[in-house]
Design a protein around this motif. Sequence first.
Motif, mmCIF file in Angstrom:
data_model
loop_
_atom_site.group_PDB
_atom_site.id
_atom_site.type_symbol
_atom_site.label_atom_id
_atom_site.label_comp_id
_atom_site.label_asym_id
_atom_site.label_seq_id
_atom_site.Cartn_x
_atom_site.Cartn_y
_atom_site.Cartn_z
ATOM 1 N N HIS A 64 0.834 -1.214 0.000
ATOM 2 C CA HIS A 64 0.000 0.000 0.000
ATOM 3 C C HIS A 64 0.863 1.258 0.000
ATOM 4 O O HIS A 64 0.561 2.233 -0.702
ATOM 5 N N LEU A 65 1.917 1.230 0.806
ATOM 6 C CA LEU A 65 2.792 2.408 0.888
ATOM 7 C C LEU A 65 3.496 2.661 -0.437
ATOM 8 O O LEU A 65 3.828 3.816 -0.768
ATOM 9 N N GLY A 66 3.747 1.601 -1.210
ATOM 10 C CA GLY A 66 4.439 1.759 -2.483
ATOM 11 C C GLY A 66 3.535 2.149 -3.635
ATOM 12 O O GLY A 66 4.029 2.489 -4.721
ATOM 13 N N ARG A 67 2.223 2.097 -3.432
ATOM 14 C CA ARG A 67 1.300 2.447 -4.506
ATOM 15 C C ARG A 67 0.992 3.941 -4.502
ATOM 16 O O ARG A 67 1.077 4.604 -3.476
ATOM 17 N N GLU A 68 0.602 4.411 -5.637
ATOM 18 C CA GLU A 68 0.237 5.826 -5.766
ATOM 19 C C GLU A 68 -1.056 6.092 -5.006
ATOM 20 O O GLU A 68 -2.021 5.335 -5.102
ATOM 21 N N SER A 69 -1.087 7.182 -4.235
ATOM 22 C CA SER A 69 -2.298 7.595 -3.547
ATOM 23 C C SER A 69 -3.099 8.505 -4.485
ATOM 24 O O SER A 69 -2.796 9.689 -4.633
ATOM 25 N N TYR A 115 -10.250 5.177 -1.762
ATOM 26 C CA TYR A 115 -8.980 5.320 -1.050
ATOM 27 C C TYR A 115 -7.949 4.339 -1.592
ATOM 28 O O TYR A 115 -8.249 3.166 -1.828
ATOM 29 N N THR A 116 -6.746 4.815 -1.772
ATOM 30 C CA THR A 116 -5.642 3.994 -2.265
ATOM 31 C C THR A 116 -4.370 4.351 -1.499
ATOM 32 O O THR A 116 -4.328 5.354 -0.760
ATOM 33 N N GLY A 117 -3.342 3.549 -1.683
ATOM 34 C CA GLY A 117 -2.028 3.858 -1.139
ATOM 35 C C GLY A 117 -2.002 3.992 0.371
ATOM 36 O O GLY A 117 -2.597 3.201 1.103
ATOM 37 N N VAL A 118 -1.315 5.023 0.841
ATOM 38 C CA VAL A 118 -1.133 5.233 2.281
ATOM 39 C C VAL A 118 -2.472 5.453 2.974
ATOM 40 O O VAL A 118 -2.698 4.951 4.082
ATOM 41 N N ARG A 119 -3.370 6.177 2.334
ATOM 42 C CA ARG A 119 -4.667 6.465 2.950
ATOM 43 C C ARG A 119 -5.451 5.172 3.197
ATOM 44 O O ARG A 119 -6.071 5.004 4.253
#
Length: 298
Positions: free
Chosen positions: A41-46, A203-207
């Motif tokens: 998740h942290l590596g994906r684009e938010s 919601y994606t990534g860090v969120r």
Amino acid sequence: MTVAIVLLALLGSAWLLAVIEGWMATGRLSPAAPLFRGLAHLGRESIVPRSPDRVFFEAAPVLLLVVAVLGMAVLPLAPDLIIADLGTGALFVNAALAYVLVAVIMAGWGPDGAYGMIGGWRFLGQLIAYSMLIVMPITAVAMRAESLVNTAIVSSQESLWNIVYQPLGFVLFFIAAMALAFRAPFDLPTAEGELGGGVDAEYTGVRLAVLRLARLTLVVTLASATTVFYLGGWYGPLLPPWAWSLIKTLAVAVSMLLAGRYLPRIREADLMRWCWVLGIPLALVNIIIVGLLILVVP
């Protein structure tokens, strides 16, 4: 020191629930899976939606996590292992958890998406109904303890746990806790089959990682509240008090995850009707029964 221990126990419990949740979904038990999913998740684009309410969109996952941690702050793991032993601790739990509604409505409204908004409004109706099944059983628990202090509530169960003294209250509180954490079959705000994730959809990534951590943390907090109010808190033989609190909390949390696998999802109108027509009258009956027991049994 106490704050660090409680937060570590909270995060460790959330990690264990994530492992169990992954096992339920895939059939494979991988202790490292939550770490890998978090890093993914942290590596994906938010991705930010086209026209969000940016304040609500950014604040909702963080607020949900803060609410879960605040609720845990007044729940004791042992007689001397509690962050804040408030004089109105039982009511503070209910007051803090009320902001779950605020966070979920923000998560639904902020992205300006139809599915998220429907999920948020669904949760509004769900929590308005089932919040009564949080506060009314707590009232009966406080009646027996003659106190709203959570450590006093646990101490009142030294000879007899509240799950035995008021089993109806336990069942109602457990159901309401599942509804508040929107676990299946109360997962109407997310409803992957019909809303594509609902309040989680945009919601994606860090969120998204923060949002999922917040939901697991909320389950742990509600399981800890169930332990304090109904399962005798830290009482148990042989093991240290904190160990019994964690064992009971994890057992309740896992049962909340497993229950959804065997209970069918039903329409939101039926969930509301069951609470108003059946749940709240039963909660009143529970209060009356506990009051009679207090008067009759010395």
